[in-house]
Design a protein around this motif. Sequence first.
Motif, mmCIF file in Angstrom:
data_model
loop_
_atom_site.group_PDB
_atom_site.id
_atom_site.type_symbol
_atom_site.label_atom_id
_atom_site.label_comp_id
_atom_site.label_asym_id
_atom_site.label_seq_id
_atom_site.Cartn_x
_atom_site.Cartn_y
_atom_site.Cartn_z
ATOM 1 N N MET A 1 0.846 -1.167 0.000
ATOM 2 C CA MET A 1 0.000 0.000 0.000
ATOM 3 C C MET A 1 0.895 1.235 0.000
ATOM 4 O O MET A 1 1.982 1.222 0.549
ATOM 5 C CB MET A 1 -0.878 0.024 1.251
ATOM 6 N N SER A 2 0.393 2.274 -0.607
ATOM 7 C CA SER A 2 1.170 3.502 -0.646
ATOM 8 C C SER A 2 0.264 4.709 -0.390
ATOM 9 O O SER A 2 -0.933 4.674 -0.631
ATOM 10 C CB SER A 2 1.882 3.653 -1.982
ATOM 11 N N VAL A 3 0.908 5.757 0.122
ATOM 12 C CA VAL A 3 0.239 7.005 0.437
ATOM 13 C C VAL A 3 1.063 8.134 -0.167
ATOM 14 O O VAL A 3 2.283 8.143 -0.044
ATOM 15 C CB VAL A 3 0.134 7.201 1.968
ATOM 16 N N VAL A 4 0.404 9.055 -0.837
ATOM 17 C CA VAL A 4 1.061 10.249 -1.345
ATOM 18 C C VAL A 4 0.734 11.397 -0.402
ATOM 19 O O VAL A 4 -0.435 11.638 -0.098
ATOM 20 C CB VAL A 4 0.602 10.582 -2.782
ATOM 21 N N ILE A 5 1.779 12.072 0.071
ATOM 22 C CA ILE A 5 1.601 13.220 0.961
ATOM 23 C C ILE A 5 2.063 14.456 0.219
ATOM 24 O O ILE A 5 3.210 14.522 -0.241
ATOM 25 C CB ILE A 5 2.396 13.049 2.271
ATOM 26 N N ILE A 6 1.178 15.413 0.081
ATOM 27 C CA ILE A 6 1.490 16.657 -0.624
ATOM 28 C C ILE A 6 1.464 17.784 0.386
ATOM 29 O O ILE A 6 0.457 18.021 1.037
ATOM 30 C CB ILE A 6 0.499 16.899 -1.768
ATOM 31 N N CYS A 47 -4.360 9.846 -0.878
ATOM 32 C CA CYS A 47 -3.593 11.067 -1.068
ATOM 33 C C CYS A 47 -3.929 12.005 0.082
ATOM 34 O O CYS A 47 -5.091 12.305 0.324
ATOM 35 C CB CYS A 47 -3.928 11.726 -2.400
ATOM 36 N N VAL A 48 -2.897 12.443 0.812
ATOM 37 C CA VAL A 48 -3.070 13.363 1.936
ATOM 38 C C VAL A 48 -2.567 14.727 1.495
ATOM 39 O O VAL A 48 -1.443 14.853 1.011
ATOM 40 C CB VAL A 48 -2.292 12.882 3.180
ATOM 41 N N LEU A 49 -3.395 15.729 1.654
ATOM 42 C CA LEU A 49 -3.067 17.076 1.200
ATOM 43 C C LEU A 49 -3.052 18.016 2.397
ATOM 44 O O LEU A 49 -4.078 18.231 3.038
ATOM 45 C CB LEU A 49 -4.108 17.524 0.174
#
Length: 102
Positions: A1-6, A47-49
């Motif tokens: 699993m992966s999470v993108v943090i912007i 995706c966490v913004l």
Amino acid sequence: MSVVIIGGNECMVSEYCSLCAAYGCRAKLFLKRHKDLQHCFGCPELCVLFTSTVSHTMVKIACDTAKKRKVPLARSHTSSLAALDSVLSDHFGKKASLRYHQ
């Protein structure tokens, strides 16, 4: 699993990564504006913004890319570790199994 943090703070990179690892995820971070964000975004599970630390242009690109790829988008105005923990626990439905800070 992966999470993108912007967004987020540069001094918190290792803490963000260790918290995501405690949830069993790999984190990909974009703290500054990236010219090819839509190409590097990938297809993460979440995706966490962090809206307080990024430009409006980057927010728009991230929202459009997440919508296009059908990735859930979680917004947080603060870029604290507690905010990330809250977002991850809401999405995954559990608390981190390891202690992530000292």
